[in-house]
Design a protein around this motif. Structure first.
Motif, PDB file in Angstrom:
ATOM      1  N   GLY A   1       9.316   8.497 -68.937  1.00  0.00           N
ATOM      2  CA  GLY A   1       8.795   9.697 -69.581  1.00  0.00           C
ATOM      3  C   GLY A   1       7.504  10.181 -68.949  1.00  0.00           C
ATOM      4  N   VAL A   2       6.611   9.245 -68.646  1.00  0.00           N
ATOM      5  CA  VAL A   2       5.343   9.610 -68.002  1.00  0.00           C
ATOM      6  C   VAL A   2       5.607  10.183 -66.613  1.00  0.00           C
ATOM      7  N   ARG A   3       6.544   9.591 -65.901  1.00  0.00           N
ATOM      8  CA  ARG A   3       6.843  10.071 -64.542  1.00  0.00           C
ATOM      9  C   ARG A   3       7.371  11.505 -64.579  1.00  0.00           C
ATOM     10  N   GLU A   4       8.244  11.799 -65.519  1.00  0.00           N
ATOM     11  CA  GLU A   4       8.763  13.160 -65.600  1.00  0.00           C
ATOM     12  C   GLU A   4       7.662  14.137 -65.987  1.00  0.00           C
ATOM     13  N   LEU A   5       6.785  13.725 -66.894  1.00  0.00           N
ATOM     14  CA  LEU A   5       5.636  14.562 -67.240  1.00  0.00           C
ATOM     15  C   LEU A   5       4.787  14.837 -66.009  1.00  0.00           C
ATOM     16  N   ASP A   6       4.482  13.789 -65.245  1.00  0.00           N
ATOM     17  CA  ASP A   6       3.671  13.957 -64.034  1.00  0.00           C
ATOM     18  C   ASP A   6       4.368  14.870 -63.028  1.00  0.00           C
ATOM     19  N   ALA A   7       5.695  14.729 -62.923  1.00  0.00           N
ATOM     20  CA  ALA A   7       6.433  15.561 -61.970  1.00  0.00           C
ATOM     21  C   ALA A   7       6.316  17.034 -62.333  1.00  0.00           C
ATOM     22  N   TYR A   8       6.483  17.355 -63.604  1.00  0.00           N
ATOM     23  CA  TYR A   8       6.392  18.759 -64.014  1.00  0.00           C
ATOM     24  C   TYR A   8       4.970  19.297 -63.872  1.00  0.00           C
ATOM     25  N   ARG A   9       3.984  18.449 -64.080  1.00  0.00           N
ATOM     26  CA  ARG A   9       2.589  18.903 -63.981  1.00  0.00           C
ATOM     27  C   ARG A   9       2.091  18.953 -62.538  1.00  0.00           C
ATOM     28  N   SER A  10       2.825  18.327 -61.604  1.00  0.00           N
ATOM     29  CA  SER A  10       2.328  18.169 -60.234  1.00  0.00           C
ATOM     30  C   SER A  10       2.408  19.438 -59.396  1.00  0.00           C
ATOM     31  N   GLY A  11       3.290  20.354 -59.772  1.00  0.00           N
ATOM     32  CA  GLY A  11       3.522  21.526 -58.944  1.00  0.00           C
ATOM     33  C   GLY A  11       4.562  21.299 -57.869  1.00  0.00           C
ATOM     34  N   LEU A  12       5.132  20.090 -57.799  1.00  0.00           N
ATOM     35  CA  LEU A  12       6.130  19.787 -56.769  1.00  0.00           C
ATOM     36  C   LEU A  12       7.325  20.731 -56.856  1.00  0.00           C
TER      37      LEU A  12
ATOM     38  N   LEU B   1      21.828  19.442 -52.545  1.00  0.00           N
ATOM     39  CA  LEU B   1      21.060  18.195 -52.516  1.00  0.00           C
ATOM     40  C   LEU B   1      20.572  17.891 -51.105  1.00  0.00           C
ATOM     41  N   GLY B   2      21.442  18.109 -50.117  1.00  0.00           N
ATOM     42  CA  GLY B   2      21.020  17.896 -48.737  1.00  0.00           C
ATOM     43  C   GLY B   2      19.875  18.811 -48.358  1.00  0.00           C
ATOM     44  N   SER B   3      19.963  20.068 -48.769  1.00  0.00           N
ATOM     45  CA  SER B   3      18.899  21.014 -48.467  1.00  0.00           C
ATOM     46  C   SER B   3      17.587  20.601 -49.126  1.00  0.00           C
ATOM     47  N   MET B   4      17.652  20.151 -50.387  1.00  0.00           N
ATOM     48  CA  MET B   4      16.444  19.711 -51.083  1.00  0.00           C
ATOM     49  C   MET B   4      15.833  18.485 -50.410  1.00  0.00           C
ATOM     50  N   ASN B   5      16.667  17.480 -50.126  1.00  0.00           N
ATOM     51  CA  ASN B   5      16.145  16.273 -49.474  1.00  0.00           C
ATOM     52  C   ASN B   5      15.586  16.582 -48.098  1.00  0.00           C
ATOM     53  N   GLY B   6      16.227  17.502 -47.372  1.00  0.00           N
ATOM     54  CA  GLY B   6      15.695  17.899 -46.074  1.00  0.00           C
ATOM     55  C   GLY B   6      14.395  18.669 -46.205  1.00  0.00           C
ATOM     56  N   HIS B   7      14.314  19.532 -47.220  1.00  0.00           N
ATOM     57  CA  HIS B   7      13.106  20.328 -47.436  1.00  0.00           C
ATOM     58  C   HIS B   7      11.891  19.437 -47.691  1.00  0.00           C
ATOM     59  N   TRP B   8      12.127  18.331 -48.395  1.00  0.00           N
ATOM     60  CA  TRP B   8      11.023  17.429 -48.728  1.00  0.00           C
ATOM     61  C   TRP B   8      10.827  16.328 -47.689  1.00  0.00           C
ATOM     62  N   PHE B   9      11.643  16.317 -46.643  1.00  0.00           N
ATOM     63  CA  PHE B   9      11.513  15.293 -45.608  1.00  0.00           C
ATOM     64  C   PHE B   9      10.148  15.429 -44.936  1.00  0.00           C
ATOM     65  N   GLY B  10       9.469  14.313 -44.755  1.00  0.00           N
ATOM     66  CA  GLY B  10       8.145  14.333 -44.138  1.00  0.00           C
ATOM     67  C   GLY B  10       7.021  14.562 -45.112  1.00  0.00           C
ATOM     68  N   ARG B  11       7.350  14.878 -46.378  1.00  0.00           N
ATOM     69  CA  ARG B  11       6.308  15.049 -47.377  1.00  0.00           C
ATOM     70  C   ARG B  11       5.714  13.676 -47.707  1.00  0.00           C
ATOM     71  N   PRO B  12       4.407  13.579 -47.930  1.00  0.00           N
ATOM     72  CA  PRO B  12       3.811  12.285 -48.295  1.00  0.00           C
ATOM     73  C   PRO B  12       4.531  11.678 -49.497  1.00  0.00           C
ATOM     74  N   SER B  13       4.878  10.398 -49.382  1.00  0.00           N
ATOM     75  CA  SER B  13       5.674   9.747 -50.429  1.00  0.00           C
ATOM     76  C   SER B  13       4.893   8.660 -51.149  1.00  0.00           C
ATOM     77  N   ALA B  14       3.579   8.787 -51.189  1.00  0.00           N
ATOM     78  CA  ALA B  14       2.749   7.744 -51.796  1.00  0.00           C
ATOM     79  C   ALA B  14       2.088   8.202 -53.084  1.00  0.00           C
ATOM     80  N   GLU B  15       2.635   9.236 -53.742  1.00  0.00           N
ATOM     81  CA  GLU B  15       2.085   9.652 -55.029  1.00  0.00           C
ATOM     82  C   GLU B  15       2.125   8.471 -56.002  1.00  0.00           C
ATOM     83  N   ALA B  16       1.031   8.268 -56.734  1.00  0.00           N
ATOM     84  CA  ALA B  16       0.949   7.099 -57.612  1.00  0.00           C
ATOM     85  C   ALA B  16       2.033   7.101 -58.684  1.00  0.00           C
ATOM     86  N   TRP B  17       2.506   8.279 -59.062  1.00  0.00           N
ATOM     87  CA  TRP B  17       3.473   8.362 -60.158  1.00  0.00           C
ATOM     88  C   TRP B  17       4.920   8.302 -59.689  1.00  0.00           C
TER      89      TRP B  17
END
Length: 358
Positions: free
Chosen positions: A80-91, A142-158
């Motif tokens: 639940g916290v992760r989904e909240l953080d995702a919506y608040r993150s602007g991602l 799904l392929g387009s989304m995963n490709g779009h986010w490829f190379g994005r920093p993946s170390a977000e704490a949440w």
């Protein structure tokens, strides 16, 4: 309802309706069925009618509430916290044209930790479970989304980072091996020599993990099962972002094509479109990132499916016990049909495992 929650609900409804001239009637609430696994989680549809700029308009939105950590299980609360953080993150403001998350109209984190989200009530255009056409379209998106986010920093704490262990279930390996090695006559009658293939797959899980860890990674939804995929106006909307985090290319397509516990599309539909869905995903991904090879993406799909060995053990255990089979969100499906579907899905699992370990 707590006054803070009530005021936030009112604000969320107002944010959804917008308009300069809104006259709203009473808010009605309809509680929605939710998996019994999710104790201390409530899902409701808020709905009513309003005059918006002089035009009468029915409206609805979804209210998703998770109790605080003093009540909800840690696993559920973390999600639940992760989904909240995702919506608040602007991602979700940074997604390709044909893939979306639901609009969010309000979020609330209360003093006791309770979480409430007010999000778009997404209405799927088409049949449920997803048909072949919807699966192929979603695979490309799904392929387009995963490709779009490829190379994005993946170390977000949440971000969620334990997806391999969640599916691979290393804590269940010994018990799973014991179940298969008992070679119950009912299981032998249905699987024959394939029981040995199931055992080899369990013993090879460290190799499967190694394949997954060696492949390119991106940001994944990690629960893109058919129940969480909606087609609207030639676009894909994904709900339930509780497991978002880094994952192997192809992992989200594995979720779409291999989700037995949610009663999604029949295995016969899945097998009829499997290769075409992989190609649609590859095309969508490589439109964004041409440097990742089709072979790597295909291997990611197969290895992410091979990770889900527990399905085969559960089917074997069900044959041994004689208990009626059931696929989660198809309560009207006969136990006989459910059993046949699951047995056929074990074949998909073992085929992906064979390609992964070859």
């Amino acid at each position: 309802m707590d006054r803070v929650t009530a005021d936030s609900r009112e604000a969320a409804v107002s944010a959804m309706l917008g308009g300069d001239d809104v006259v709203r009637g009473p808010v009605q609430e309809t509680r929605l069925d939710y998996d019994a696994f999710f104790a201390h989680r409530e899902l409701s549809r808020l709905h009513g009618e309003a005059l918006v700029d002089g035009e009468r308009r029915p409206w609805s939105l979804i209210e998703k509430r998770t109790d605080g950590p003093h009540l909800a299980a840690p696993y559920l609360y973390d999600n639940g916290v992760r989904e909240l953080d995702a919506y608040r993150s602007g991602l979700f403001d940074d997604m390709p044209d044909h893939t979306h998350a639901p609009s969010v109209y309000g979020t609330l984190l209360e003093a006791d930790g309770a979480i409430t989200l007010w999000i778009e009530d997404v209405q799927h255009e088409g049949s449920r479970p997803l048909d072949a056409q919807a699966i192929l379209a979603a695979a490309g998106d799904l392929g387009s989304m995963n490709g779009h986010w490829f190379g994005r920093p993946s170390a977000e704490a949440w971000f969620f980072t334990g997806w391999i262990d969640r599916h691979g279930q290393p804590e269940a390996v010994e018990r799973g091996l014991a179940t298969v090695r008992r070679a119950h006559p009912a299981a032998v009658a249905r699987f024959g020599d394939r029981l040995a293939d199931v055992e080899r797959l369990i013993l090879a899980q460290s190799r499967v993990r190694g394949v997954l860890e060696s492949l390119p990674h991106t940001i994944c939804h990690h629960d893109a099962v058919g129940a969480n995929v909606f087609r609207i106006s030639a676009a894909t909307v994904l709900i339930d972002w509780e497991s978002i985090g880094p994952g192997t290319v192809g992992a989200d397509l594995a979720s779409l094509l291999f989700s037995p516990r949610r009663g999604d599309a029949s295995v016969h539909v899945i097998t009829s479109v499997f290769d075409d869905a992989v190609q649609a995903y590859i095309d969508g991904f490589r439109d964004q990132v041409p440097t990742v090879s089709p072979a790597q993406i295909r291997q990611g799909v197969d290895a992410a499916i091979a990770l889900r060995w527990k399905l085969a053990v559960d089917v074997v255990a069900g044959l041994e016990s004689g208990d009626p089979a059931r696929r989660g969100s198809l309560p009207d499906e006969s136990p006989e049909t459910a059993r046949e579907e699951l047995i056929e899905l074990v074949g998909v699992l073992l085929s992906s495992a064979e390609r992964t370990l070859a």
